[in-house]
Design an enzyme around this catalytic site. Structure first.
Site, PDB file in Angstrom:
ATOM      1  N   THR A  27      45.195  37.157  36.627  1.00  0.00           N
ATOM      2  CA  THR A  27      46.187  37.381  37.557  1.00  0.00           C
ATOM      3  C   THR A  27      46.089  36.615  38.698  1.00  0.00           C
ATOM      4  OG1 THR A  27      45.258  39.219  38.638  1.00  0.00           O
ATOM      5  CG2 THR A  27      46.737  39.623  36.589  1.00  0.00           C
ATOM      6  N   ALA A  60      40.794  39.496  38.814  1.00  0.00           N
ATOM      7  CA  ALA A  60      41.561  39.855  40.115  1.00  0.00           C
ATOM      8  C   ALA A  60      41.113  39.162  41.212  1.00  0.00           C
ATOM      9  CB  ALA A  60      41.209  41.661  40.393  1.00  0.00           C
ATOM     10  N   VAL A  86      35.894  39.130  39.347  1.00  0.00           N
ATOM     11  CA  VAL A  86      36.418  38.691  40.599  1.00  0.00           C
ATOM     12  C   VAL A  86      36.953  37.305  40.651  1.00  0.00           C
ATOM     13  CG1 VAL A  86      35.994  38.478  43.221  1.00  0.00           C
ATOM     14  CG2 VAL A  86      35.216  40.607  41.881  1.00  0.00           C
ATOM     15  N   LYS A  87      38.022  36.830  40.931  1.00  0.00           N
ATOM     16  CA  LYS A  87      38.506  35.592  40.828  1.00  0.00           C
ATOM     17  C   LYS A  87      38.470  34.920  42.212  1.00  0.00           C
ATOM     18  CE  LYS A  87      42.358  33.179  38.700  1.00  0.00           C
ATOM     19  NZ  LYS A  87      43.888  33.388  38.127  1.00  0.00           N
ATOM     20  N   ILE A  88      37.541  33.869  42.492  1.00  0.00           N
ATOM     21  CA  ILE A  88      37.106  33.140  43.482  1.00  0.00           C
ATOM     22  C   ILE A  88      37.607  31.831  43.676  1.00  0.00           C
ATOM     23  CG2 ILE A  88      35.327  32.739  45.123  1.00  0.00           C
ATOM     24  CD1 ILE A  88      33.984  35.263  44.276  1.00  0.00           C
TER      25      ILE A  88
END
Length: 219
Positions: A27, A60, A86-88
């Site tokens: 997402t 996310a 965790v999307k960074i």
């Protein structure tokens, strides 16, 4: 190769899960906005709903662009469910956040990757996934699949464990080409996945089988 669906739409996620091919979900803030999900509390509740549908990894994305902000967001996001990744973003503080997350056992997806050099940095920092944006590279006249091939070659030579997650996938052909180029994962909308089902010879063959069955049965 793993199939992730790139959406925040719960119905599309459920349909991909029902197909039996769903390995995860990605997402981003734009996809959340498309579903009219806003506010930290609502966004995190929506992530929980997604995680309740699939046991696969759910990316996310952090909103902060500074290290301390990304660190705090990551700590909150991983509380949602065990399958949160965790999307960074691929920026300087993002690389710092990737390294910190890796040291804490937090799985990450490094997003907005457009070069092999960026992919090397992400892998060195301990990213779980690296997301080259194929379609956007094609949009500026370059070949996104060449980037996938280059990253796959580098990772194989160097022994990096980071998985290549081909993003910005626009079509079924993109999916097939990414698989050939060495992507470990593709993420795309449900329509691109379902397009793999389509072939005129399949349709023609099925129509003939059904017609022959009716004829043989005297129907």
């Amino acid at each position: 190769m793993k199939f992730f669906i790139d959406t925040a739409n719960l119905n599309d996620i459920k349909e991909a899960e029902a197909l039996g091919i769903l390995d995860g979900v990605t997402t981003n803030p734009s996809l959340m906005a498309k579903e009219k999900i806003s506010g930290d509390k609502n966004v995190r509740e929506h992530y929980k709903k997604i995680c309740d549908i699939t046991d696969g990894d759910v990316s996310a994305e952090v909103i902060s662009t500074d290290f301390e902000g990304m660190r705090k967001e990551a700590e909150e996001l991983v509380k949602i469910a065990d399958n949160i990744v965790v999307k960074i973003p691929m920026i300087k503080d993002g690389v710092k956040a990737l390294a910190w997350a890796s040291s804490q056992g937090i799985r990450t997806n490094c997003t907005l990757v457009f070069s092999a050099g960026q992919a090397i940095l992400a892998a060195k920092a301990g990213a779980t996934y690296v997301s080259p944006f194929i379609g956007r590279i094609d949009d500026i006249g370059w070949d996104g699949m060449t980037l996938i091939s280059d990253i796959a070659e580098i990772y194989a030579v160097q022994g990096f464990d980071t998985e290549i997650l081909a993003a910005s996938i626009r079509s079924g052909k993109h999916i097939v080409d990414a698989a050939k180029a060495g992507a470990d994962v593709v993420t795309c909308g449900l329509s691109a996945i379902e397009s793999l089902l389509n072939h005129p010879l399949t349709d023609n063959g099925l129509a003939k089988f059904l017609a022959d069955h009716k004829k043989a049965a005297g129907l």
